[in-house]
Scaffold this motif. Structure first.
Motif, PDB file in Angstrom:
ATOM      1  N   CYS A  52       0.179   9.204 -38.832  1.00 31.67           N
ATOM      2  CA  CYS A  52      -1.181   9.710 -38.981  1.00 31.67           C
ATOM      3  C   CYS A  52      -1.517   9.931 -40.455  1.00 31.67           C
ATOM      4  N   MET A  53      -0.567  10.483 -41.218  1.00 26.70           N
ATOM      5  CA  MET A  53      -0.811  10.714 -42.642  1.00 26.70           C
ATOM      6  C   MET A  53      -1.087   9.395 -43.360  1.00 26.70           C
TER       7      MET A  53
ATOM      8  N   ASP B 271      -2.227   6.650 -41.972  1.00 33.60           N
ATOM      9  CA  ASP B 271      -3.514   6.155 -41.474  1.00 33.60           C
ATOM     10  C   ASP B 271      -4.689   6.849 -42.144  1.00 33.60           C
ATOM     11  N   ASN B 272      -4.435   8.052 -42.663  1.00 30.92           N
ATOM     12  CA  ASN B 272      -5.491   8.828 -43.300  1.00 30.92           C
ATOM     13  C   ASN B 272      -5.403   8.811 -44.820  1.00 30.92           C
ATOM     14  N   GLY B 273      -4.789   7.770 -45.371  1.00 27.94           N
ATOM     15  CA  GLY B 273      -4.848   7.535 -46.807  1.00 27.94           C
ATOM     16  C   GLY B 273      -3.637   7.931 -47.614  1.00 27.94           C
TER      17      GLY B 273
ATOM     18  N   TYR C 233      -5.405  14.758 -49.665  1.00 24.08           N
ATOM     19  CA  TYR C 233      -4.234  15.228 -48.926  1.00 24.08           C
ATOM     20  C   TYR C 233      -4.613  16.312 -47.925  1.00 24.08           C
TER      21      TYR C 233
ATOM     22  N   GLU D 155      -7.428  16.756 -46.464  1.00 23.05           N
ATOM     23  CA  GLU D 155      -8.145  16.144 -45.345  1.00 23.05           C
ATOM     24  C   GLU D 155      -7.169  15.476 -44.375  1.00 23.05           C
ATOM     25  N   ALA D 156      -6.159  14.798 -44.920  1.00 24.32           N
ATOM     26  CA  ALA D 156      -5.168  14.148 -44.070  1.00 24.32           C
ATOM     27  C   ALA D 156      -4.380  15.181 -43.279  1.00 24.32           C
TER      28      ALA D 156
ATOM     29  N   ALA E 289      -6.421  16.447 -40.439  1.00 23.37           N
ATOM     30  CA  ALA E 289      -6.580  15.448 -39.389  1.00 23.37           C
ATOM     31  C   ALA E 289      -5.312  15.279 -38.565  1.00 23.37           C
ATOM     32  N   CYS E 290      -4.163  15.541 -39.167  1.00 23.19           N
ATOM     33  CA  CYS E 290      -2.876  15.240 -38.517  1.00 23.19           C
ATOM     34  C   CYS E 290      -2.133  16.471 -38.036  1.00 23.19           C
TER      35      CYS E 290
END
Length: 214
Positions: free
Chosen positions: A156-157, A159-161, A195, A197-198, A201-202
């Motif tokens: 997930c991390m 996938d989120n940049g 970071y 934001e990731a 999200a995760c």
């Protein structure tokens, strides 16, 4: 001295092996831009005796023990009390009802300037005995489930940049966290917007008690 093969045991093993550079592992926006962290070390300055807590309203002692909680919860309360009374962190948060430490709040405290040194076991490791005592009674985890949780989080991390966030591995029957590809000299800044934001999200990918592991 050997330590229990629990997630907290792995956390302490990492803590005693190398200097604590940051509470979280890998962080940042991308590999080459503003996500790259500064390596300037800032000394942690002890709070003068009697100084009010930095977090207004933080109690001096953890809240009352929930009904039916275990020796693990009691040991974590003792650790938290030590961190507040002797460790230099009057704002150290209560443990969760599960007994696990609230790593989201601890990470936030440790990210403040001059607040990272000592965040694991108190200034000068004054609360190391209490930390070891809590590790000794931490309930054993299903290591396969822990691995799968951290693997999903790592994916997930990325996938989120956070493209270089590494996968966990299984070693000796234990799940070893992934994260920053170079923890001794971190690639990512945990305070960068990308970071954060990731992480937001995760966060749900990690099982309770793993949120401070990677």
């Amino acid at each position: 001295m050997s330590f229990p093969t629990t997630t907290a045991g792995l956390r302490l093993a990492a803590f005693v092996a190398v200097p604590v550079l940051a509470l979280t592992v890998a962080c940042g926006g991308n590999d080459d831009t503003a996500g790259t962290r500064s390596h300037d070390a800032v000394a942690d300055v002890p709070s003068p005796k009697g100084e009010p807590s930095e977090a207004a309203g933080t109690p001096n002692t953890p809240s009352a023990k929930p009904v039916g909680k275990s020796a693990y919860y009691d040991a974590q309360v003792a650790f938290v009390q030590c961190m507040r009374a002797k460790g230099g962190y009057k704002d150290f948060p209560d443990p969760k009802l599960s007994g696990h430490l609230d790593w989201e709040k601890i990470n936030e405290i440790g990210s403040r300037p001059g607040r990272n040194e000592g965040i694991k076991a108190g200034k000068n490791n004054v609360c190391l005995d209490e930390l070891r005592a809590s590790m000794a009674v931490e309930p054993k985890r299903d290591q396969q489930k822990s691995y799968e949780s951290m693997l999903a989080h790592a994916q997930c991390m990325r996938d989120n940049g956070i493209s270089r966030f590494t996968n966990p591995v299984m070693s000796g029957g234990n799940a070893v966290p992934g994260g920053d590809p170079n923890p001794a000299s971190p690639v990512y800044d945990p305070e960068s917007p990308a970071y954060k934001e990731a992480r937001a999200a995760c966060r749900s990918k990690l099982l309770d008690g793993l949120d401070g592991m990677q």
